[in-house]
Structures are given as structure tokens and as C-alpha cells.
Design an enzyme around this catalytic site. Structure first.
Site, PDB file in Angstrom:
ATOM      1  N   ILE A  69       0.830  -1.204   0.000  1.00 38.26           N
ATOM      2  CA  ILE A  69       0.000   0.000   0.000  1.00 38.26           C
ATOM      3  C   ILE A  69       0.864   1.253   0.000  1.00 38.26           C
ATOM      4  O   ILE A  69       0.553   2.236  -0.681  1.00 38.26           O
ATOM      5  CB  ILE A  69      -0.947  -0.007   1.219  1.00 38.26           C
ATOM      6  N   ASP A 113      11.608   3.184   4.489  1.00 35.37           N
ATOM      7  CA  ASP A 113      11.432   1.741   4.613  1.00 35.37           C
ATOM      8  C   ASP A 113      12.709   1.163   5.213  1.00 35.37           C
ATOM      9  O   ASP A 113      13.811   1.666   4.942  1.00 35.37           O
ATOM     10  CB  ASP A 113      11.174   1.115   3.235  1.00 35.37           C
ATOM     11  N   TYR A 167      -1.574  -8.762  16.613  1.00 33.75           N
ATOM     12  CA  TYR A 167      -1.942  -7.870  15.518  1.00 33.75           C
ATOM     13  C   TYR A 167      -3.265  -7.172  15.826  1.00 33.75           C
ATOM     14  O   TYR A 167      -3.394  -5.950  15.711  1.00 33.75           O
ATOM     15  CB  TYR A 167      -2.045  -8.682  14.228  1.00 33.75           C
ATOM     16  N   VAL A 192      -5.832  -7.398   1.700  1.00 35.29           N
ATOM     17  CA  VAL A 192      -5.200  -6.721   0.570  1.00 35.29           C
ATOM     18  C   VAL A 192      -4.073  -7.605   0.054  1.00 35.29           C
ATOM     19  O   VAL A 192      -3.298  -8.178   0.844  1.00 35.29           O
ATOM     20  CB  VAL A 192      -4.636  -5.348   0.996  1.00 35.29           C
ATOM     21  N   ALA A 193      -3.971  -7.729  -1.245  1.00 33.38           N
ATOM     22  CA  ALA A 193      -2.935  -8.557  -1.863  1.00 33.38           C
ATOM     23  C   ALA A 193      -1.592  -7.830  -1.791  1.00 33.38           C
ATOM     24  O   ALA A 193      -1.233  -7.058  -2.680  1.00 33.38           O
ATOM     25  CB  ALA A 193      -3.302  -8.863  -3.311  1.00 33.38           C
TER      26      ALA A 193
END
Length: 270
Positions: free
Chosen positions: A17, A36, A151, A184-185
Site C-alpha cells: 500500500i 522503509d 496484531y 489486501v494482496a
């Protein structure tokens, strides 16, 4: 909101994303910082967006402070900060089976990274009278991710912290969007855009990015890329016990069908 010339920092921007958002806002004229912990991935996205790549492990406050300081010294004050970095490891067996190290990593990445970014940026944003936080949480922050207690718990906390920023500083010119996608892929759950073509419930990162940008442009607090999550949340609020029973049944069905109840399989059940 007009994204042209806005300075936008995105954590976890090297893939998924985060990368999809970077590509889209760059096309709209934004100046992008790709943060990142995989610096090579960040550089790859930055090369395609004329952005600035910075290495950043968001589980460490000093990393976030350094990244923000470097970004603002090289480009200028950050207008929009997207806390997008995330992880998911799952429960080894029972709901409390993950080691403390996993719980603390979830806590630092999904909650404290958002706190540390706000701590570094809010004073300047308040002084300037504008600023925007996009905190990427999850539908698990409104509901629950079966098979990953750490999570789920930390994503709930992420939603709560986003609410706190908005309540405390909305009148200071600070906008907040909390993004709660379902499945989401992305590399996070080991799925690709090709996988997304097989299930309507599985969105691509690019599709989610489109919804996020619309949400920001409308100054919308709760951004739901999967609109059905609103219905699930309403059901949960109306009868929490019945909702838990439904989740128990979904878990049992996933185990019976796939031998496990994990994000990599559960998206096929909804």
C-alpha cells in the site's frame, strides 16, 4: 485536498500500500519521502517517483526522528505523514502463545511508531496551523484478525490513538485519517495482484490507495476500502456476543477447510 507540491512521507513505502500511495501522489504533483527499513526497496520506489529514499526501522523512535529530520532538512516541512509500516506473524498455537518479543514488535510498529511520528511532527504542524496524519490500521482494529491476537490488539490501539489526535487537535488544523482495510494482496500476507483477481473480497494495493486518497481529499476520519466492514462493525456493536459466535464459526470453518485459520486463507471465506 490538492496534493500538488505537498510533502508526503510514507513509512513502509517500499512495497504494498505504501508504494502504491507513493506512485499515485507523485503523479498528482506531491513530493514524496519513501521510508522503509529495506533501503533498496525504498530507492526503487523513489527512483520511479522522483522521491527521497530514507532507511527507517519504525520500531525505533530514533529512526523515526532521524528520518523526519533528514526529510525536512532536504525537502521541507512534512504536510502529510503516512504511518503505513506493518507486520503480521500470527499465533503459534493458542491466543497468548506468541512470545513477548512478537507482542512488543507489534506494539512498537503498529502503535508507538504512530505516537513517535506525531510526537516529532505535531508541534511544528500546530505552529503552522496545518498538517495531516494517515494512520494505516486494519479492519482488525475495528473487528479482529482470527489467529493473530497481537496484531488485532495493537491495531485496535492504533485506531484509538488516531481518534485521540483528531479529538485533541482537529481545531488546530490537524487532519487525521485512519485506514482500516480488510484483506489486501500485499507481501504482508504473501499475495499478489494476480491473487486479487480471483476474489472480490481481496483488493489490490493500488485499489486501496485510490480509496485512501479520496478519504484524505474529503478529510474523512474513518477510511474503509472494504465498505462491508462498516456492516460488520455495526453488527458487532449491536450484539457483541452474537458477533463472537459468528467469528468462532468462521474460525472453525477455516480450520476444517484449510487446516488453519490465517490471513492467507481467511480472505477466501468472506
Amino acid at each position: 485536498m490538492n496534493f500538488s507540491n505537498k510533502i508526503i512521507a510514507i513509512t513502509g513505502g517500499g512495497s504494498g500500500i505504501g508504494a502504491a500511495l507513493a506512485y499515485k501522489v507523485a503523479k498528482l504533483g506531491a513530493r514524496v519521502i519513501i521510508a522503509d527499513r529495506n533501503h533498496d526497496a525504498a530507492q526503487s520506489v523513489a527512483a520511479q517517483t522522483d522521491g527521497l529514499a530514507l532507511a527507517c526501522d519504525v520500531s525505533e523512535e530514533t529512526n523515526i526522528q532521524t528520518m523526519i529530520s533528514e526529510a525536512e532538512s532536504q525537502i521541507g516541512p512534512i504536510d502529510i505523514f503516512v504511518s503505513n509500516a506493518g507486520l503480521g506473524r500470527g499465533d503459534p498455537s493458542h491466543a497468548a502463545s506468541a512470545p513477548d518479543e512478537d507482542w512488543m514488535l507489534n506494539w512498537n510498529v503498529h502503535v508507538m511508531a504512530h505516537v513517535w511520528a506525531a510526537r516529532a511532527l505535531l508541534p511544528g504542524m500546530i505552529e503552522r496551523g496545518h498538517g495531516y496524519f494517515v494512520n494505516v490500521a486494519s479492519a482488525a482494529g475495528l473487528l479482529n484478525q482470527i489467529g493473530d491476537a497481537a496484531y488485532s490488539a495493537t491495531k485496535h490501539a492504533a485506531v484509538s490513538f488516531a481518534e485521540s489526535i483528531s479529538i485533541a487537535h482537529g481545531k488546530d488544523g490537524i487532519g487525521v485519517s485512519v485506514v482500516c482495510p480488510q484483506y489486501v494482496a500485499t507481501p504482508l500476507i504473501g499475495l499478489s495482484e494476480e491473487d486479487a483477481k480471483t476474489r472480490e473480497s481481496l483488493m489490490t494495493a493500488a485499489d486501496v490507495a485510490d480509496v485512501v486518497l479520496l478519504g484524505i481529499s474529503e478529510n474523512r476520519f474513518l477510511v474503509l476500502p472494504h465498505p462491508q466492514v462498516a456492516d460488520y462493525t455495526k453488527l458487532r456493536g449491536e450484539d457483541h456476543g452474537q458477533w463472537i459466535t459468528g467469528m468462532q464459526l468462521l474460525r472453525a470453518k477455516a480450520i476444517a477447510t484449510y487446516g488453519k485459520a490465517s490471513a492467507e486463507e481467511l480472505y477466501k471465506m468472506i
